[in-house]
Enzyme design. Structure first.
Site, PDB file in Angstrom:
ATOM      1  CB  THR A   1      -0.948   0.032   1.220  1.00 15.48           C
ATOM      2  OG1 THR A   1      -0.167  -0.042   2.425  1.00 15.48           O
ATOM      3  CG2 THR A   1      -1.942  -1.115   1.175  1.00 15.48           C
ATOM      4  N   GLY A   2       2.180   1.112  -0.068  1.00 19.58           N
ATOM      5  CA  GLY A   2       3.062   2.274  -0.153  1.00 19.58           C
ATOM      6  C   GLY A   2       3.091   2.849  -1.562  1.00 19.58           C
TER       7      GLY A   2
ATOM      8  CE  LYS B   1       0.073   4.986   3.643  1.00 21.61           C
ATOM      9  NZ  LYS B   1       1.548   4.854   3.591  1.00 21.61           N
TER      10      LYS B   1
ATOM     11  CE  LYS C   1      18.580   8.577   2.666  1.00 20.73           C
ATOM     12  NZ  LYS C   1      18.305   8.684   1.219  1.00 20.73           N
TER      13      LYS C   1
ATOM     14  CG  ASN D   1      16.269  10.371  -3.056  1.00 19.00           C
ATOM     15  OD1 ASN D   1      16.569   9.398  -2.371  1.00 19.00           O
ATOM     16  ND2 ASN D   1      16.483  11.603  -2.662  1.00 19.00           N
TER      17      ASN D   1
ATOM     18  N   GLY E   1       9.733  12.885  -6.688  1.00 20.86           N
ATOM     19  CA  GLY E   1       8.382  13.282  -6.303  1.00 20.86           C
ATOM     20  C   GLY E   1       7.702  12.365  -5.325  1.00 20.86           C
TER      21      GLY E   1
ATOM     22  CB  VAL F   1      13.291  17.601  -0.738  1.00 22.81           C
ATOM     23  CG1 VAL F   1      13.689  17.987  -2.173  1.00 22.81           C
ATOM     24  CG2 VAL F   1      13.192  18.832   0.130  1.00 22.81           C
TER      25      VAL F   1
END
Length: 324
Positions: free
Chosen positions: A14-15, A43, A130, A169, A172, A177
């Site tokens: 659900t992410g 969610k 990371k 990343n 959006g 960010v």
């Protein structure tokens, strides 16, 4: 790999990524069954409504990968697992390190054991830049996740193929960010960590392509890395609101100025194929087999850093990718 007729499980389904990947495979393949597994009931409710026209093929299961018995049962009859469940918020992981360990490490081991026990054919886990030379709890737990998957592949006797994709990343996404800048631009002021801070960037579509490449090509035990452009945080702020005042607030706790997708140490174990880097494990399958399997290209790489990248998004290119 053809997904038609397959039974697929997405943990953390659900992410942002899970929802996008679920939509992609439902639109492009005639799958048999898709299980969306996560612990967020709200969610689940929202996504179940959005996926109502696929209700005959999609099953929503509330659960936590920390629950070994639950995940063991959910993996029964599954052909493919995409493992995106994780505790992702870096500051929260710093404040609650054991919670990150329980989800990202112990939960991932529960999933590995369930996949081996149920003879799942392929498992792809999502990691992060990371994890390369980590300096924070989140990165450290994801590095251990990668090692768990490498080790699992050498122990699964080829019945289950485990591989990892290491993400940059996603442009959006909630973790970037950009949503924050878009929300604050009407105030006339944007808080930025440092204008020269850099990050790698991929689109959600490129993230899905990365998963598909892993499903189609992975031999087992490898970490697959996208070749991606970088951007400067200051350029993103300028693209979102050129007239806004930029308030430099400095990096967050345990945050790097520049991210690394492949460390200097890992570069020695890396090959290149079809527009991706593949970090080979040091245990299990021999290097020569990966080189042959991927028809690897010759290249030179010392370290793959967002700050030393040869490809940077311009302000105009960033503007074109901003949500409307």
């Amino acid at each position: 790999m053809k997904l038609d007729g397959k039974n697929i499980l997405i943990t953390g389904g659900t992410g942002s990524f899970g929802k996008a990947y679920a939509s992609y495979i439902l639109e492009h393949f005639d799958i048999n069954r898709l299980i969306i597994f996560s612990r967020d009931e709200q969610k689940h409710y929202e996504q179940k409504r959005a996926f109502a026209h696929w209700s005959d093929r999609v099953h929503f299961v509330i659960g936590d990968i920390r629950d070994r018995e639950k995940i063991m049962g959910v993996c029964r009859g599954i052909d493919i697992v995409i493992h995106s469940a994780a505790m992702k918020h870096m500051p929260m992981a710093e404040e609650n390190p054991m919670e990150a360990v329980k989800t990202n490490i112990l939960g991932s081991q529960n999933l590995i054991d369930a996949c081996i026990a149920n003879e799942v054919k392929k498992v792809v886990a999502l990691s992060t830049d990371k994890a390369a030379l980590p300096i924070n709890v989140y990165g450290g737990t994801k590095l251990i996740l990668e090692r768990l998957f490498m080790s699992a592949n050498s122990l699964s006797e080829a019945k289950t193929i485990f591989s990892v994709v290491r993400y940059a990343n996603v442009f959006g996404s909630k973790g970037s960010v950009i949503p924050l800048f878009m929300k604050l631009k009407d105030t006339g002021e944007l808080p930025i960590t440092h204008p020269e801070m850099t990050r790698f960037s991929i689109t959600m579509e490129e993230g899905i392509d990365l998963i598909q490449f892993a499903l189609n090509k992975s031999l087992g035990g490898e970490v697959i890395v996208p070749i991606a452009p970088s951007y400067k945080v200051g350029d993103v702020a300028e693209a979102v609101c050129a007239s806004c005042k930029k308030q430099v607030i400095g990096p967050r706790v345990a945050e790097k100025m520049h991210e690394i997708l492949i460390s200097e140490f890992e570069a020695k174990q890396t090959i290149k194929s079809d527009g991706f880097f593949i970090i080979m494990p040091e245990i299990g399958i021999k290097r020569e087999e990966y080189v042959k399997h991927y028809q690897a290209e010759a290249f030179e790489l010392e370290e793959y850093s967002s700050g030393k990248n040869s490809d940077f998004l311009t302000i105009e290119e960033i503007k074109k990718q901003l949500p409307r």
